[in-house]
Structures are given as C-alpha cells and as structure tokens.
Design a protein around this motif. Structure first.
Motif, mmCIF file in Angstrom:
data_model
loop_
_atom_site.group_PDB
_atom_site.id
_atom_site.type_symbol
_atom_site.label_atom_id
_atom_site.label_comp_id
_atom_site.label_asym_id
_atom_site.label_seq_id
_atom_site.Cartn_x
_atom_site.Cartn_y
_atom_site.Cartn_z
ATOM 1 N N TYR A 51 0.815 -1.203 0.000
ATOM 2 C CA TYR A 51 0.000 0.000 0.000
ATOM 3 C C TYR A 51 0.853 1.259 0.000
ATOM 4 O O TYR A 51 0.376 2.341 -0.327
ATOM 5 C CB TYR A 51 -0.922 0.012 1.223
ATOM 6 C CG TYR A 51 -1.738 -1.245 1.334
ATOM 7 C CD1 TYR A 51 -2.791 -1.492 0.460
ATOM 8 C CD2 TYR A 51 -1.439 -2.211 2.287
ATOM 9 C CE1 TYR A 51 -3.533 -2.659 0.546
ATOM 10 C CE2 TYR A 51 -2.182 -3.380 2.386
ATOM 11 C CZ TYR A 51 -3.226 -3.597 1.518
ATOM 12 O OH TYR A 51 -3.951 -4.759 1.608
ATOM 13 N N ARG A 52 2.101 1.122 0.390
ATOM 14 C CA ARG A 52 3.032 2.251 0.415
ATOM 15 C C ARG A 52 4.438 1.703 0.188
ATOM 16 O O ARG A 52 4.721 0.536 0.474
ATOM 17 C CB ARG A 52 2.951 2.985 1.750
ATOM 18 C CG ARG A 52 3.035 2.046 2.940
ATOM 19 C CD ARG A 52 2.698 2.734 4.237
ATOM 20 N NE ARG A 52 2.601 1.778 5.327
ATOM 21 C CZ ARG A 52 2.476 2.119 6.605
ATOM 22 N NH1 ARG A 52 2.439 3.390 6.943
ATOM 23 N NH2 ARG A 52 2.380 1.189 7.539
ATOM 24 N N GLU A 55 16.211 14.083 -4.448
ATOM 25 C CA GLU A 55 15.298 13.306 -5.281
ATOM 26 C C GLU A 55 15.435 11.805 -5.034
ATOM 27 O O GLU A 55 14.597 11.019 -5.440
ATOM 28 C CB GLU A 55 15.551 13.614 -6.764
ATOM 29 C CG GLU A 55 15.112 15.008 -7.180
ATOM 30 C CD GLU A 55 13.606 15.196 -7.074
ATOM 31 O OE1 GLU A 55 12.864 14.288 -7.464
ATOM 32 O OE2 GLU A 55 13.179 16.254 -6.603
ATOM 33 N N GLY A 56 16.513 11.393 -4.350
ATOM 34 C CA GLY A 56 16.706 9.974 -4.087
ATOM 35 C C GLY A 56 15.930 9.459 -2.896
ATOM 36 O O GLY A 56 15.879 8.254 -2.666
ATOM 37 N N GLY A 57 15.326 10.353 -2.119
ATOM 38 C CA GLY A 57 14.555 9.923 -0.963
ATOM 39 C C GLY A 57 13.097 10.309 -1.107
ATOM 40 O O GLY A 57 12.773 11.496 -1.207
ATOM 41 N N PHE A 58 12.217 9.334 -1.155
ATOM 42 C CA PHE A 58 10.807 9.644 -1.339
ATOM 43 C C PHE A 58 9.943 8.469 -0.897
ATOM 44 O O PHE A 58 10.427 7.365 -0.665
ATOM 45 C CB PHE A 58 10.511 9.980 -2.800
ATOM 46 C CG PHE A 58 10.785 8.851 -3.755
ATOM 47 C CD1 PHE A 58 9.808 7.945 -4.094
ATOM 48 C CD2 PHE A 58 12.043 8.699 -4.313
ATOM 49 C CE1 PHE A 58 10.070 6.899 -4.964
ATOM 50 C CE2 PHE A 58 12.319 7.671 -5.186
ATOM 51 C CZ PHE A 58 11.326 6.766 -5.513
ATOM 52 N N SER A 59 8.658 8.740 -0.803
ATOM 53 C CA SER A 59 7.678 7.706 -0.484
ATOM 54 C C SER A 59 6.611 7.689 -1.569
ATOM 55 O O SER A 59 6.370 8.696 -2.245
ATOM 56 C CB SER A 59 7.009 7.967 0.871
ATOM 57 O OG SER A 59 7.953 8.007 1.912
ATOM 58 N N PRO A 115 -0.492 6.312 -8.071
ATOM 59 C CA PRO A 115 0.165 6.554 -6.780
ATOM 60 C C PRO A 115 0.526 8.022 -6.597
ATOM 61 O O PRO A 115 0.799 8.738 -7.566
ATOM 62 C CB PRO A 115 1.420 5.680 -6.858
ATOM 63 C CG PRO A 115 1.128 4.655 -7.906
ATOM 64 C CD PRO A 115 0.243 5.332 -8.893
ATOM 65 N N ILE A 116 0.530 8.459 -5.355
ATOM 66 C CA ILE A 116 0.964 9.802 -5.017
ATOM 67 C C ILE A 116 2.397 9.714 -4.499
ATOM 68 O O ILE A 116 2.719 8.851 -3.684
ATOM 69 C CB ILE A 116 0.028 10.451 -3.973
ATOM 70 C CG1 ILE A 116 0.547 11.837 -3.560
ATOM 71 C CG2 ILE A 116 -0.130 9.571 -2.748
ATOM 72 C CD1 ILE A 116 -0.405 12.592 -2.659
ATOM 73 N N ALA A 117 3.255 10.574 -4.998
ATOM 74 C CA ALA A 117 4.662 10.574 -4.606
ATOM 75 C C ALA A 117 4.919 11.715 -3.630
ATOM 76 O O ALA A 117 4.423 12.827 -3.823
ATOM 77 C CB ALA A 117 5.562 10.715 -5.832
ATOM 78 N N ILE A 118 5.690 11.435 -2.598
ATOM 79 C CA ILE A 118 6.079 12.434 -1.602
ATOM 80 C C ILE A 118 7.599 12.504 -1.650
ATOM 81 O O ILE A 118 8.284 11.562 -1.261
ATOM 82 C CB ILE A 118 5.588 12.040 -0.201
ATOM 83 C CG1 ILE A 118 4.077 11.875 -0.218
ATOM 84 C CG2 ILE A 118 6.006 13.066 0.836
ATOM 85 C CD1 ILE A 118 3.566 10.915 0.796
ATOM 86 N N TYR A 169 -1.296 6.542 6.894
ATOM 87 C CA TYR A 169 -0.128 6.250 6.072
ATOM 88 C C TYR A 169 0.532 7.545 5.598
ATOM 89 O O TYR A 169 1.770 7.641 5.543
ATOM 90 C CB TYR A 169 -0.519 5.412 4.868
ATOM 91 C CG TYR A 169 -0.885 3.971 5.192
ATOM 92 C CD1 TYR A 169 -0.765 3.482 6.484
ATOM 93 C CD2 TYR A 169 -1.358 3.116 4.212
ATOM 94 C CE1 TYR A 169 -1.091 2.172 6.785
ATOM 95 C CE2 TYR A 169 -1.681 1.792 4.499
ATOM 96 C CZ TYR A 169 -1.554 1.335 5.787
ATOM 97 O OH TYR A 169 -1.879 0.041 6.085
ATOM 98 N N LEU A 170 -0.280 8.527 5.238
ATOM 99 C CA LEU A 170 0.271 9.798 4.786
ATOM 100 C C LEU A 170 1.003 10.506 5.918
ATOM 101 O O LEU A 170 2.093 11.056 5.722
ATOM 102 C CB LEU A 170 -0.843 10.681 4.232
ATOM 103 C CG LEU A 170 -0.433 12.068 3.744
ATOM 104 C CD1 LEU A 170 0.675 11.985 2.698
ATOM 105 C CD2 LEU A 170 -1.638 12.816 3.187
ATOM 106 N N MET A 171 0.428 10.481 7.118
ATOM 107 C CA MET A 171 1.083 11.102 8.271
ATOM 108 C C MET A 171 2.422 10.410 8.565
ATOM 109 O O MET A 171 3.409 11.061 8.888
ATOM 110 C CB MET A 171 0.165 11.042 9.482
ATOM 111 C CG MET A 171 -1.157 11.763 9.317
ATOM 112 S SD MET A 171 -1.031 13.539 9.534
ATOM 113 C CE MET A 171 -1.121 13.641 11.306
#
Length: 357
Positions: A174-175, A344-348, A335-338, A312-314
């Motif tokens: 889911y994430r 740019e190498g670190g994201f969820s 999907p939504i990217a955070i 999950y977003l929190m």
C-alpha cells in the motif's frame, strides 16, 4: 423521510455511493431540496439501498442491478431470480478460469525457482557507508515495511547496492519508501539483500556516531559493524519485487507543502471512512495555484483529487524528516509521490484508495 446520512449509515453504502447511484439513475432519492440540493429518501427506499449494497458486494454489474431493483417489488420475481442465477454462473466461471491461470503461474514459478541459482548463497562483499546517511535511509523507509506473515519477502528492508549507491527500500504493497546512502568499496555487480526488520532495527540502533560503518555480506549472512558494536544475522531468502518498476512517473500536478501546516490540515480536516470502517481517509486536491487542500468530497471525475489513507500519509510525512516536501499527483487512481525537495533519491509512494461507487 430519511436523510442521506441516515440512509448511508443504515444501508452500508456510504454517502458518496448514494450520490453516485442517484446520478446513475439507480436509486433516486424521493425528494431533493431545491435550495440546498440535499437528498432525502423515503423509508421504503432503505430496503432497496440495502439490496443494492448486497448486490455491489457480490460484484453484480450496474446494468443488472438496475433491472433487479426495478423488478424487486413486483409480483413477478422471475427476472430477479434469472439475473441472480446468471451472475452466480459468471462468478463461478470466472473463479474456474482464475484457478486455471493461477495453476499455470505456479508452474512457471516452480520452473523459474528450479533453473535459477540464488546469488544470496554465494555473494560476498565488504563496503563502508557513512553512519548518518545509513541512519537517515533506514529512518526514511522503516515505516513502510510489511508485517503481513503471508508476504515474508516484504518483511524487511531491501539493501540494493550498485556502484557507489545503496538504496534502502521497504513496501507493504500500500506504500513504498526509497532512500539512498553513498557507499565505498563496492566495485562489482549489483547486489540485493533483504535485511529482516528486527535486524534492520538492530543496525539502526548502532548508527549514532559520525564515523563510517562497515557492512558485509557472506553468503546469506549480513553484518554491520559500528565501532565496538555489531549487528549480524541471516538475510531473508526471498526475492524482493523489482521496485524500480513501481516508481511513479513525474506527477502532472506538483505542490510544495509546509509539513507542519499540512499535518495540522490533515488532523483537523474532514475525513472519510473506508469500506471496512477501520481506516480514516483524506481527500486531497491540488489546486491550479499549486496549493493542496484537504476537502470533504470531490467529483469522481476530478483529475486533481486523490484519496489516501490518512495514517499512512502522516507516517510518510514524519519519516521524510523535512520542513517542506513535494507532493506529486497524476490521477485519482495513480500513486501519489512524496519527495524531498533537496534529495530526489529519498521519497515515499502511497497507493490511492478508491472510494466506493
């Protein structure tokens, strides 16, 4: 007369579903306030709403549901029985076909497992990595590791080592979270190893200093040495999904958010419940000016809206460890990217939640 909220609560359909079925002409409210547009239902319509909920849970097509509701209260229920029988037959045929496909897939998997030689049992490497970088990478991805015993290959953190980069990856379907740390001492082929979550936590507990730490792999055993401390254990003997294929493309809508303000908006803003009633959902919309709003609802055709699991977003906001983050949206079903604006190498990545029709 019953309000739309009461009808939703007592039927199990949900307010958005009732609005959808009104627009579709399947379950039209008995009266709509001409000023406010608020929908009201006759007491007898509650039975129809409950019937509609059952049919949807059974996966009946909307066209057939419309005919069932139109014939339900009549003296001749022959059409209803025929529609139910026909749908049950379709379900049984679909299940039979699915079993056949899964049987073929299992045979393919067995063949792949028999002909492939696991590199985990033979790989050996020694490398060093800066403790702060590895600590930050583990902190970024840890929240997304799976706890599902049915999916043991996701019950850890993937260390994907290639060239001078170590990518830490975790996902529970889911994430997904990805973070990067620089390494030295590795010049061979790409190596992937899944570090079990408890071992990853033990490694993180050693990462307090500024000095480089030593990471090694000998067959199926991984070791992290930091000063006089050591964390070691066996890696998971599974294949991790190809996470690179799961990475979202750059979003059409990109918004820079102040994390503290955004968290308050999520905590105090409107929420919805998922179909099981166990998770709170937030409806996000990226406005034309690049701002993100937490809204009560949204049109199903609104391409700027996306629905996500609020918890999950929190978690993703907290794990990113930045005052500002970039949110990227492409479509309500994508999907939504955070992302970190400075890395740019670190994201969820969060999978969206589909609201019940």
């Amino acid at each position: 007369m019953r309000s739309i909220g009461e009808t939703a609560r007592d039927s199990g359909l949900g307010v958005s579903a009732l609005r959808f079925y009104d627009r579709a002409g399947v379950l039209v409210p008995a009266w709509v306030d001409p000023v406010s547009g608020y929908r009201w239902y006759a007491p007898a319509q509650l039975e129809e709403a409950r019937l509609l909920a059952r049919l949807r849970r059974a996966g009946m097509p909307l066209a057939d549901i419309r005919l069932v509701l139109a014939s339900w209260s009549g003296a001749d229920t022959d059409l209803v029985r025929k529609l139910l029988t026909a749908h049950l037959r379709r379900l049984e045929q679909g299940l039979s076909a699915a079993r056949g496909e899964f049987s073929a897939l299992r045979a393919l998997l067995d063949h792949r497992e028999n002909v492939m030689t696991s590199s985990l049992r033979t790989a050996t490497l020694r490398l060093t990595v800066a403790a702060p970088e590895l600590a930050a990478a583990l902190d970024t991805v840890r929240f997304a590791a799976s706890t599902d015993p049915e999916l043991p290959m996701l019950g850890g953190v993937l260390f994907d080592i290639e060239g001078e980069n170590l990518h830490a990856v975790a996902t529970d379907r889911y994430r997904m979270a990805v973070a990067r740390a620089g390494v030295t001492g590795h010049e061979g082929d790409r190596v992937q190893v899944i570090v079990p979550t408890p071992l990853a936590d033990a490694m993180r507990a050693l990462l307090h200093g500024e000095e480089p730490v030593r990471f090694s792999l000998d067959g199926d055993r991984v070791t992290l040495e930091a000063g006089d401390g050591q964390a070691a254990g066996r890696c998971l003997d599974h294949d991790f999904p190809d996470y690179r294929r799961l990475l979202p493309r750059a979003g059409d809508r990109r918004a820079l958010v102040e994390v503290a303000d955004f968290r308050r908006a999520l905590q105090t803003g409107p929420v919805r419940s998922d179909e099981t009633g166990t998770h709170d959902l937030s409806v996000l919309r990226v406005e034309d000016d690049g701002t993100v709003t937490v809204c009560a609802d949204g049109d199903a055709g609104d391409q700027g809206r996306v629905v996500v699991n609020r918890e999950y977003l929190m978690d993703a906001l907290a794990a990113a460890g930045r005052d500002r983050l970039v949110l990227e949206l492409t479509a309500p079903t994508a999907p939504i990217a955070i992302r970190r604006p400075d890395d740019e190498g670190g994201f969820s990545v969060l999978m969206p939640v589909r609201l019940q029709d």
